[in-house]
Structures are given as C-alpha cells and as structure tokens.
Design a protein around this motif. Structure first.
Motif, PDB file in Angstrom:
ATOM      1  N   MET A 154       3.833  -6.815   9.557  1.00  0.00           N
ATOM      2  CA  MET A 154       3.550  -6.691  10.994  1.00  0.00           C
ATOM      3  C   MET A 154       3.071  -7.964  11.334  1.00  0.00           C
ATOM      4  SD  MET A 154       3.668  -4.631  13.368  1.00  0.00           S
ATOM      5  CE  MET A 154       3.944  -3.025  12.764  1.00  0.00           C
ATOM      6  N   ASP A 155       3.672  -8.735  12.103  1.00  0.00           N
ATOM      7  CA  ASP A 155       2.966  -9.909  13.020  1.00  0.00           C
ATOM      8  C   ASP A 155       2.031  -9.235  13.951  1.00  0.00           C
ATOM      9  OD1 ASP A 155       2.400 -12.458  13.948  1.00  0.00           O
ATOM     10  OD2 ASP A 155       4.351 -12.513  15.134  1.00  0.00           O
ATOM     11  N   ILE A 156       1.103  -9.966  14.642  1.00  0.00           N
ATOM     12  CA  ILE A 156       0.081  -9.582  15.769  1.00  0.00           C
ATOM     13  C   ILE A 156       0.666  -9.934  16.972  1.00  0.00           C
ATOM     14  CG2 ILE A 156      -1.901 -10.026  16.526  1.00  0.00           C
ATOM     15  CD1 ILE A 156      -3.204  -9.913  13.687  1.00  0.00           C
TER      16      ILE A 156
ATOM     17  N   ILE B  63      -1.482  -5.021  16.218  1.00  0.00           N
ATOM     18  CA  ILE B  63      -2.716  -4.285  15.963  1.00  0.00           C
ATOM     19  C   ILE B  63      -2.418  -2.893  16.739  1.00  0.00           C
ATOM     20  CG2 ILE B  63      -5.010  -3.781  16.499  1.00  0.00           C
ATOM     21  CD1 ILE B  63      -4.546  -6.349  14.791  1.00  0.00           C
ATOM     22  N   GLU B  64      -1.871  -2.657  17.849  1.00  0.00           N
ATOM     23  CA  GLU B  64      -1.723  -1.347  18.506  1.00  0.00           C
ATOM     24  C   GLU B  64      -0.565  -0.632  17.665  1.00  0.00           C
ATOM     25  OE1 GLU B  64      -0.614  -1.418  22.583  1.00  0.00           O
ATOM     26  OE2 GLU B  64      -0.241   0.415  22.808  1.00  0.00           O
ATOM     27  N   ALA B  65       0.627  -1.449  17.300  1.00  0.00           N
ATOM     28  CA  ALA B  65       1.797  -0.813  16.500  1.00  0.00           C
ATOM     29  C   ALA B  65       1.117  -0.396  15.323  1.00  0.00           C
ATOM     30  CB  ALA B  65       2.789  -1.799  16.231  1.00  0.00           C
TER      31      ALA B  65
ATOM     32  N   THR C  88       3.819   5.422   6.400  1.00  0.00           N
ATOM     33  CA  THR C  88       4.272   3.921   6.073  1.00  0.00           C
ATOM     34  C   THR C  88       2.691   3.184   6.053  1.00  0.00           C
ATOM     35  OG1 THR C  88       6.331   4.079   7.111  1.00  0.00           O
ATOM     36  CG2 THR C  88       5.370   1.953   6.836  1.00  0.00           C
ATOM     37  N   LYS C  89       2.793   2.377   5.086  1.00  0.00           N
ATOM     38  CA  LYS C  89       1.410   1.211   4.796  1.00  0.00           C
ATOM     39  C   LYS C  89       1.941   0.101   5.617  1.00  0.00           C
ATOM     40  CE  LYS C  89      -0.173   3.345   0.722  1.00  0.00           C
ATOM     41  NZ  LYS C  89       0.776   4.417   0.430  1.00  0.00           N
ATOM     42  N   VAL C  90       0.868  -0.381   6.091  1.00  0.00           N
ATOM     43  CA  VAL C  90       0.956  -1.873   6.927  1.00  0.00           C
ATOM     44  C   VAL C  90       0.331  -3.098   6.225  1.00  0.00           C
ATOM     45  CG1 VAL C  90       0.761  -2.937   9.022  1.00  0.00           C
ATOM     46  CG2 VAL C  90       1.108  -0.547   9.030  1.00  0.00           C
ATOM     47  N   ILE C  91       1.147  -3.875   6.330  1.00  0.00           N
ATOM     48  CA  ILE C  91       0.581  -5.206   5.795  1.00  0.00           C
ATOM     49  C   ILE C  91       0.425  -6.308   7.066  1.00  0.00           C
ATOM     50  CG2 ILE C  91       0.499  -7.496   4.460  1.00  0.00           C
ATOM     51  CD1 ILE C  91       1.896  -5.988   2.031  1.00  0.00           C
ATOM     52  N   VAL C  92      -0.587  -6.743   7.591  1.00  0.00           N
ATOM     53  CA  VAL C  92      -0.580  -7.701   8.731  1.00  0.00           C
ATOM     54  C   VAL C  92      -0.250  -9.044   8.230  1.00  0.00           C
ATOM     55  CG1 VAL C  92      -1.904  -8.932  10.664  1.00  0.00           C
ATOM     56  CG2 VAL C  92      -1.871  -6.108  10.287  1.00  0.00           C
ATOM     57  N   LEU C  93       0.706  -9.978   8.783  1.00  0.00           N
ATOM     58  CA  LEU C  93       0.987 -10.931   8.557  1.00  0.00           C
ATOM     59  C   LEU C  93       0.992 -11.883   9.572  1.00  0.00           C
ATOM     60  CD1 LEU C  93       2.018 -13.092   6.018  1.00  0.00           C
ATOM     61  CD2 LEU C  93       4.363 -12.171   6.776  1.00  0.00           C
ATOM     62  N   THR C  94      -0.069 -12.930   9.843  1.00  0.00           N
ATOM     63  CA  THR C  94      -0.225 -13.792  10.911  1.00  0.00           C
ATOM     64  C   THR C  94      -0.272 -15.114  10.645  1.00  0.00           C
ATOM     65  OG1 THR C  94      -1.618 -13.683  12.942  1.00  0.00           O
ATOM     66  CG2 THR C  94      -2.486 -13.209  10.798  1.00  0.00           C
ATOM     67  N   THR C  95      -0.058 -15.959  11.673  1.00  0.00           N
ATOM     68  CA  THR C  95      -0.341 -17.371  11.533  1.00  0.00           C
ATOM     69  C   THR C  95      -1.819 -17.707  11.880  1.00  0.00           C
ATOM     70  OG1 THR C  95       1.847 -17.847  12.732  1.00  0.00           O
ATOM     71  CG2 THR C  95       0.110 -19.798  12.627  1.00  0.00           C
ATOM     72  N   PHE C  96      -2.459 -16.885  12.466  1.00  0.00           N
ATOM     73  CA  PHE C  96      -3.822 -17.219  13.061  1.00  0.00           C
ATOM     74  C   PHE C  96      -4.949 -16.349  12.200  1.00  0.00           C
ATOM     75  CE2 PHE C  96      -0.716 -16.697  16.422  1.00  0.00           C
ATOM     76  CZ  PHE C  96      -0.678 -18.230  16.744  1.00  0.00           C
TER      77      PHE C  96
ATOM     78  N   PHE D 151      -3.785  -7.841   4.581  1.00  0.00           N
ATOM     79  CA  PHE D 151      -3.891  -8.976   5.675  1.00  0.00           C
ATOM     80  C   PHE D 151      -3.755 -10.339   4.919  1.00  0.00           C
ATOM     81  CE2 PHE D 151      -5.775 -11.893   8.541  1.00  0.00           C
ATOM     82  CZ  PHE D 151      -5.542 -11.565  10.058  1.00  0.00           C
ATOM     83  N   LEU D 152      -2.589 -11.010   5.424  1.00  0.00           N
ATOM     84  CA  LEU D 152      -1.919 -12.403   4.902  1.00  0.00           C
ATOM     85  C   LEU D 152      -1.782 -13.217   6.156  1.00  0.00           C
ATOM     86  CD1 LEU D 152       0.272 -10.983   2.214  1.00  0.00           C
ATOM     87  CD2 LEU D 152      -1.899 -11.873   1.761  1.00  0.00           C
ATOM     88  N   LEU D 153      -1.868 -14.388   5.651  1.00  0.00           N
ATOM     89  CA  LEU D 153      -1.535 -15.529   6.430  1.00  0.00           C
ATOM     90  C   LEU D 153      -0.107 -15.879   6.069  1.00  0.00           C
ATOM     91  CD1 LEU D 153      -4.742 -17.664   6.476  1.00  0.00           C
ATOM     92  CD2 LEU D 153      -4.129 -15.786   8.145  1.00  0.00           C
ATOM     93  N   LYS D 154       0.509 -16.507   7.174  1.00  0.00           N
ATOM     94  CA  LYS D 154       1.808 -16.973   6.891  1.00  0.00           C
ATOM     95  C   LYS D 154       2.116 -17.962   6.247  1.00  0.00           C
ATOM     96  CE  LYS D 154       4.024 -14.772  10.881  1.00  0.00           C
ATOM     97  NZ  LYS D 154       4.519 -14.687  12.515  1.00  0.00           N
ATOM     98  N   ASN D 155       1.197 -18.693   5.761  1.00  0.00           N
ATOM     99  CA  ASN D 155       1.119 -19.807   4.832  1.00  0.00           C
ATOM    100  C   ASN D 155       1.059 -19.457   3.486  1.00  0.00           C
ATOM    101  OD1 ASN D 155      -1.486 -19.388   4.884  1.00  0.00           O
ATOM    102  ND2 ASN D 155      -2.085 -21.519   5.435  1.00  0.00           N
TER     103      ASN D 155
END
Length: 221
Positions: free
Chosen positions: A55-57, A65-67, A77-85, A102-106
């Motif tokens: 999931m992007d933010i 976040i809301e999603a 379903t489990k969620v991994i948030v994947l963001t640039t920030f 929670f992972l960064l896109k890099n």
C-alpha cells in the motif's frame, strides 16, 4: 505450498510495473491485482481476499492510511505500507491503522520479497531506517511524556472502542450519519448506535458537543 496472493495499491504505473516484476521473480508470490488509489484497492481486496496488500500512502480519492484501516477492519488481508517518504507521522499512522509492515521504496528487492514472506507468515517487518523511530516512540519514557503532555479530553478517548473513535473522527469532519456510514462502510443504523454510545461514554449531550470534544482532544486541527 500455496502461493502468497498480493494486490499492489499505488497511483504511479511505473512503480506498479517495477514492483510486479520484482515480486514475480519469486515463484511463491502471485500479484493478483493492482489498484491506482486507496478506494479501488479496498474494493479489489474485499473482492479477491488476497493474502497481502502493498500500500502506497499518497494516493487520490483515498490515501493509504485510510485504506489500510478499512482493509484491516473488514478483511483478513495483511498490509505492508510502501512509501517514498520517511516521515514519523506516516510511520505511526500506518502502525495505528493496523499495517504489519512499513518499507521505504528505496528498499532492496530482496528486502521487499523477504518482507512479503515475513508478513504472510504472520510476522511484522519494518524498514531499518524507521525501526529506531518506532522504538523511541514506544518506550516507557516516551509514553510517560506523552501521557503528561496530553489533554484531559485526549485521555478520555481511551474509553472509546476503535470503531467509536473512528465515528467521532468522521463526525469531527462535519459529516452527517449517512456520510459517516459511507466513509466507514457501515449501515446508518450502526453509525447511530456508535454515536449514541460514544456520546454517553464521554458524557456529552449532542453531536455539536462531540465535535468540540474532538477538537479539544486533538482529533481535528
């Protein structure tokens, strides 16, 4: 061994294509769908019931976040948030919404694949860059400082269930019962019940007092 089914929610087509290519190098992972915003992602996940969502933010219509909160609240379903920030508020909001990772896109491709396997197995995984922030934010000292600096109203929020807190948050945005029901995927009658219960718990007379309480508690700024 069954495959890990996965949905990617991100509004950038190039990122989606790259993630799909990386993930499908592992023959135990199957990308079963992609969505370009949080609302479409929630609908797709409720339909496909995948093991996991990436999931992007920052997305249009509904942010990640809301999603995430909706997915965790209504599916398995489990969620991994994947963001640039690499932002503290994103990290803590994602954790509060129920994300398992929670992972960064890099992140390296191997890290992403490892995270998918770990979360699918019921574990959590954080990007090394953000782990220290979470530890510092959850230590007893940090909790004590937060407790001392919080308002009486914010401390009373603990009396509410998670769903009642969500209803109060939506009420504070000026929404009527029908709009709250739509936002939280509830019936209007259920919203009325939650609203009645939360007003009683907080000893408030009506929804106007509820909005004022939410403001004083810091739910809205």
């Amino acid at each position: 061994m069954s495959k890990i089914s996965l949905v990617i929610c991100d509004d950038q087509p190039l990122i989606v294509s790259s993630l799909k290519l990386i993930l499908e190098t592992d023959d135990r992972i199957e990308v079963v769908g992609t969505a370009e915003n949080g609302a479409a992602g929630v609908e797709m996940i409720q339909s496909l019931n995948p093991t996991l969502a990436l999931m992007d933010i920052q997305m249009p219509q509904m942010d990640g976040i809301e999603a995430t909160a909706k997915i965790i609240g209504h599916t398995d379903t489990k969620v991994i948030v994947l963001t640039t920030f690499n932002r503290d508020d994103y990290l803590f909001d994602a954790m509060d919404a129920g994300a398992s990772g929670f992972l960064l896109k890099n992140s390296e491709p191997e890290t992403l694949i490892h995270a998918v396997h770990q979360v699918a197995a019921g574990n959590g995984l954080l990007s090394p860059e953000v782990t220290l922030k979470l530890i510092r934010g959850r230590t007893p000292k940090a909790a004590y400082v937060a407790e001392q600096s919080s308002s009486p109203e914010s401390r009373r929020l603990r009396e509410l269930t998670e769903r009642e807190l969500q209803v109060l948050g939506e009420l504070a945005k000026g929404k009527n019962n029908q709009e709250i029901a739509t936002s939280l995927s509830l019936s209007e009658a259920t919203v009325k019940t939650h609203l009645s219960n939360l007003l009683a718990k907080l000893h408030l007379r009506d929804r106007v007092q509820g909005v004022l309480f939410a403001y004083r508690a810091g739910l809205i700024r």
